[in-house]
Design a protein around this motif. Structure first.
Motif, PDB file in Angstrom:
ATOM      1  N   ARG A   1      -5.602  -3.134  27.919  1.00  0.00           N
ATOM      2  CA  ARG A   1      -4.849  -1.957  28.354  1.00  0.00           C
ATOM      3  C   ARG A   1      -3.381  -2.274  28.616  1.00  0.00           C
ATOM      4  O   ARG A   1      -2.507  -1.498  28.245  1.00  0.00           O
ATOM      5  N   CYS A   2      -3.127  -3.413  29.288  1.00  0.00           N
ATOM      6  CA  CYS A   2      -1.725  -3.683  29.624  1.00  0.00           C
ATOM      7  C   CYS A   2      -1.358  -5.169  29.641  1.00  0.00           C
ATOM      8  O   CYS A   2      -0.287  -5.531  30.128  1.00  0.00           O
ATOM      9  N   GLY A   3      -2.244  -6.042  29.155  1.00  0.00           N
ATOM     10  CA  GLY A   3      -1.871  -7.445  29.011  1.00  0.00           C
ATOM     11  C   GLY A   3      -1.771  -8.211  30.305  1.00  0.00           C
ATOM     12  O   GLY A   3      -0.932  -9.104  30.448  1.00  0.00           O
ATOM     13  N   VAL A   4      -2.641  -7.893  31.274  1.00  0.00           N
ATOM     14  CA  VAL A   4      -2.680  -8.600  32.562  1.00  0.00           C
ATOM     15  C   VAL A   4      -4.135  -8.901  32.893  1.00  0.00           C
ATOM     16  O   VAL A   4      -5.020  -8.073  32.631  1.00  0.00           O
ATOM     17  N   VAL A   5      -4.376 -10.077  33.470  1.00  0.00           N
ATOM     18  CA  VAL A   5      -5.721 -10.469  33.883  1.00  0.00           C
ATOM     19  C   VAL A   5      -5.792 -10.533  35.402  1.00  0.00           C
ATOM     20  O   VAL A   5      -4.888 -11.064  36.056  1.00  0.00           O
ATOM     21  N   ALA A   6      -6.868  -9.983  35.972  1.00  0.00           N
ATOM     22  CA  ALA A   6      -7.139 -10.040  37.407  1.00  0.00           C
ATOM     23  C   ALA A   6      -8.611 -10.414  37.602  1.00  0.00           C
ATOM     24  O   ALA A   6      -9.347 -10.610  36.634  1.00  0.00           O
ATOM     25  N   ILE A   7      -9.044 -10.496  38.846  1.00  0.00           N
ATOM     26  CA  ILE A   7     -10.417 -10.895  39.166  1.00  0.00           C
ATOM     27  C   ILE A   7     -11.100  -9.778  39.952  1.00  0.00           C
ATOM     28  O   ILE A   7     -10.532  -9.271  40.932  1.00  0.00           O
ATOM     29  N   PRO A   8     -12.312  -9.379  39.554  1.00  0.00           N
ATOM     30  CA  PRO A   8     -13.055  -8.392  40.352  1.00  0.00           C
ATOM     31  C   PRO A   8     -13.608  -9.032  41.621  1.00  0.00           C
ATOM     32  O   PRO A   8     -14.322 -10.031  41.562  1.00  0.00           O
ATOM     33  N   ASN A   9     -13.281  -8.448  42.752  1.00  0.00           N
ATOM     34  CA  ASN A   9     -13.717  -9.034  44.028  1.00  0.00           C
ATOM     35  C   ASN A   9     -15.226  -9.026  44.206  1.00  0.00           C
ATOM     36  O   ASN A   9     -15.757  -9.787  45.025  1.00  0.00           O
ATOM     37  N   ALA A  10     -15.932  -8.188  43.470  1.00  0.00           N
ATOM     38  CA  ALA A  10     -17.386  -8.100  43.653  1.00  0.00           C
ATOM     39  C   ALA A  10     -18.074  -9.443  43.448  1.00  0.00           C
ATOM     40  O   ALA A  10     -19.151  -9.672  44.000  1.00  0.00           O
ATOM     41  N   VAL A  11     -17.471 -10.347  42.667  1.00  0.00           N
ATOM     42  CA  VAL A  11     -18.091 -11.661  42.456  1.00  0.00           C
ATOM     43  C   VAL A  11     -18.141 -12.467  43.744  1.00  0.00           C
ATOM     44  O   VAL A  11     -18.889 -13.445  43.833  1.00  0.00           O
TER      45      VAL A  11
END
Length: 399
Positions: free
Chosen positions: A354-364
């Motif tokens: 979508r916009c060329g950025v990686v983040a981490i889902p906190n649910a992990v």
């Protein structure tokens, strides 16, 4: 061959120890691979994109050339580093530790956590951890045969807060240990002096051991970091863990440490010696020099990261996220519901395209996955130009 049948079992037995069956490849590996394959800016994993002080890197080179640490260092760590760690605890926190009996050098804080839990927890013991939690906590508790008991930090205004009543209610006759992380990854919460005093009173009242992960001790932007070991009755029951990686931006060196009473250090060392035995010989000498850097270094690091926190946080708010203001660490936790999203996993997996950025889902980082579902973590320990580009890309998400 991938399986093995055991007598009396109906089907093939998996090769992986059942205690680790719930832990697959970490989300960090998945998202970092996604960043690489899509050419995205990686704000997922918490490592700096620049090295730490040049004089400390040169100290490591000097140790290598001088033949210091190229062979096995002493099991507890080189004396120079253990002395520097004790001096650091006195200088910044007013805590006195004997470098010969109350300091243990480890292969980063992650090994220190694993060794402490393997040494102190027996099968069936309950371990209370603040949820969301660093992912190695769950794995280390499982390897020790312990029972994980999460106490959830929840948003209150701009920050996540600990419910002390919920913490007290979580303690049972089977509780062996409290695993406390402050400054807290991933929420950025810094437990207050009053909260820590209440935790200390509970530990003393119920005769609990405490392991504290304090690796972000120098990255507090609002409030103060107060070691739990400094409270009445806590020194003899607390294993304090920290490391050089976050403070000096040499995460690959993997130099961590434990400070505790002689009895607790000896107990943790009993497990640690059968994990790595020793590690990072030349780097230990360099970290000893790093711990003696002047106050200006620590103040400058904090001020630099505070500015980066504000840059990324303001950009995320402008993109439509609800931003939970971190008082410390490398990370900003956001709520994606204002963007019309509810599933952090799906959001993070789609974000690179979508916009060329990686983040981490906190649910992990949760046992209660529903609690963490709408939260996403971004790291701001990157160069300013990288953060500015990420902010520019994230603007496309704005409703």
């Amino acid at each position: 061959m991938t399986t093995h049948r055991t007598a009396g079992e109906e089907g093939p037995r998996p090769l992986l120890n059942r205690r680790l069956a719930e832990f697959g490849t970490t989300i960090f590996a998945e998202m970092s691979a996604l960043a690489l394959s899509t050419g995205s800016i990686n704000l997922g994993q918490g490592f700096p994109d620049t090295d730490g002080p040049e004089e400390i890197r040169e100290a490591a080179v000097r140790a290598l050339r001088d033949g210091r640490g190229n062979q096995y260092p002493p099991g507890p760590g080189v004396p120079e580093l253990r002395t520097a760690i004790a001096e650091h605890q006195r200088r910044f926190h007013g805590l006195e530790y004997d470098p010969d009996t109350e300091v243990l050098v480890t292969a980063g804080a992650t090994e220190a956590i694993a060794a402490a839990l393997l040494a102190l927890v027996e099968p069936g013991d309950e371990v209370i951890a603040l949820e969301p939690y660093y992912d190695s906590y769950a794995a280390s508790i499982a390897m020790a045969g312990g029972v994980r008991v999460p106490v959830t930090l929840r948003p209150h205004g701009p920050a996540f807060r600990l419910d002390l009543d919920e913490l007290r209610d979580a303690v049972t006759d089977r509780t062996r240990l409290l695993l406390i992380n402050t400054p807290h990854n991933p929420t950025g919460t810094v437990l207050t002096r009053a909260e820590l005093a209440a935790i200390a009173e509970l530990a003393v009242e119920r005769d609990l051991l405490v392991v504290t992960d304090e690796v972000y001790e120098h990255l507090v932007f609002d409030g103060e970091h107060v070691p739990l070991a400094s409270f009445p009755g806590m020194r003899e029951r607390t294993v304090t863990i920290s490391s050089a990686g976050k403070t000096f931006s040499f995460t690959g060196w993997k130099v961590g440490w434990v400070t505790a009473s002689p009895e607790l250090v000896a107990t943790v060392r009993s497990a640690k010696q059968f994990l790595t035995y020793v590690s990072a010989g030349p780097f230990q000498y360099a970290v000893a020099e790093a711990l003696r850097l002047p106050d200006a270094y620590f103040d400058g690091l904090r001020d630099d990261l505070r500015a980066k926190r504000d840059l990324l946080g303001e950009g995320l708010a402008a993109a439509g996220f609800t931003v939970h203001h971190p008082a410390g660490t490398y990370f900003v936790t956001t709520d994606i519901r204002p963007l019309g999203e509810t599933d952090g996993f799906a959001f993070c997996r789609a974000l690179p395209e979508r916009c060329g950025v990686v983040a981490i889902p906190n649910a992990v980082f949760y046992d209660h996955r529903d609690e963490g579902a709408p939260f996403v973590r971004f790291a701001f320990c990157k160069r300013v130009d990288v953060l500015e580009e990420a902010v520019a890309r994230l603007k496309s998400l704005a409703p």
